[in-house]
Design an enzyme around this catalytic site. Structure first.
Site, PDB file in Angstrom:
ATOM      1  N   SER A  78      -6.400  -9.968  -5.268  1.00  0.00           N
ATOM      2  CA  SER A  78      -5.117  -9.274  -5.181  1.00  0.00           C
ATOM      3  C   SER A  78      -5.221  -7.881  -4.559  1.00  0.00           C
ATOM      4  O   SER A  78      -4.216  -7.294  -4.186  1.00  0.00           O
ATOM      5  CB  SER A  78      -4.461  -9.160  -6.560  1.00  0.00           C
ATOM      6  OG  SER A  78      -5.079  -8.165  -7.334  1.00  0.00           O
ATOM      7  N   LYS A 122      -5.475  -2.272 -10.225  1.00  0.00           N
ATOM      8  CA  LYS A 122      -4.245  -2.257  -9.441  1.00  0.00           C
ATOM      9  C   LYS A 122      -3.913  -0.818  -9.042  1.00  0.00           C
ATOM     10  O   LYS A 122      -4.462   0.144  -9.579  1.00  0.00           O
ATOM     11  CB  LYS A 122      -3.066  -2.826 -10.251  1.00  0.00           C
ATOM     12  CG  LYS A 122      -3.168  -4.297 -10.599  1.00  0.00           C
ATOM     13  CD  LYS A 122      -2.989  -5.182  -9.394  1.00  0.00           C
ATOM     14  CE  LYS A 122      -3.008  -6.653  -9.763  1.00  0.00           C
ATOM     15  NZ  LYS A 122      -4.315  -7.122 -10.205  1.00  0.00           N
TER      16      LYS A 122
END
Length: 200
Positions: A124, A161
């Site tokens: 991701s 993230k």
């Protein structure tokens, strides 16, 4: 004395650190396993370092390397604990048990004891250059500015993230269009990304 290449310097750091910790130098095989490269590649690095005058054989010993360094600018690598795995995808459970250590060039460490490392799983964050299998070097801190890549704890899971604080919630943003943002109210920041370490 001719300067070693960056890879030769990593090998030299490993030899020095291993010798300090174990009171003997590493074998060719141990060095190959550490860097995930072939025995032949390690032998080539050892040969190059010998020719440049950084290491020499020690007579009469099975582990026959000794480091010849009198350069005051030489800085030993720092030992950083590896604390498991962080998801660059969906959050996964973090095993916080000590999982070995990694030796990091001292130039990457600004403060002793203020870093840990986690292996990255998932894709991701690939558009930020962070790939599955990378080792993320994390600086411990509990706050981050918007846009910073963080290791965030959500309940019993951790994820890597980009952090954004919005008026009523926290957004943890992936760097891959295939993944949706994670929205939450309660997030604990464990640290911010300092560097990525990758074996080729």
């Amino acid at each position: 004395m001719k300067e070693p290449t960056s890879r030769q310097q990593e090998v030299l750091h490993f030899i020095t650190s291993f010798t300090e910790l174990n009171s003997c130098p590493p074998t060719v095989r141990e060095t190959a396993e550490h860097f995930s490269i072939s025995v032949k590649a390690v032998q080539d690095h050892f040969t190059a370092l010998r020719k440049k005058g950084y290491i020499a054989p020690a007579e009469g010993r099975s582990r026959s390397l000794k480091v010849l360094i009198d350069d005051p600018e030489f800085k030993r690598p720092k030992r950083v604990p590896v604390l498991g795995t962080v998801a660059a995808g969906l959050p996964v459970f973090c095993d916080e048990n000590y999982n070995g250590c990694v030796y990091v060039p001292s130039s990457l460490i600004k403060e002793e004891g203020a870093y840990f490392a986690l292996y990255v799983r998932g894709d991701s964050m690939k558009d930020a250059g962070i790939l599955d299998g990378d080792l993320a070097l994390i600086r411990k801190q509990e706050a981050a500015s918007n846009g910073t890549i963080v290791v965030a704890l959500i309940e019993d899971s951790v994820t890597l993230k980009r952090f954004f604080k919005e008026p009523s919630r926290i957004r943890l943003q992936a760097e891959n269009a295939a993944y949706s943002p994670i929205y939450c109210q309660n997030v604990k920041i464990l640290g911010v990304l300092s560097n990525i370490i990758r074996n080729y």
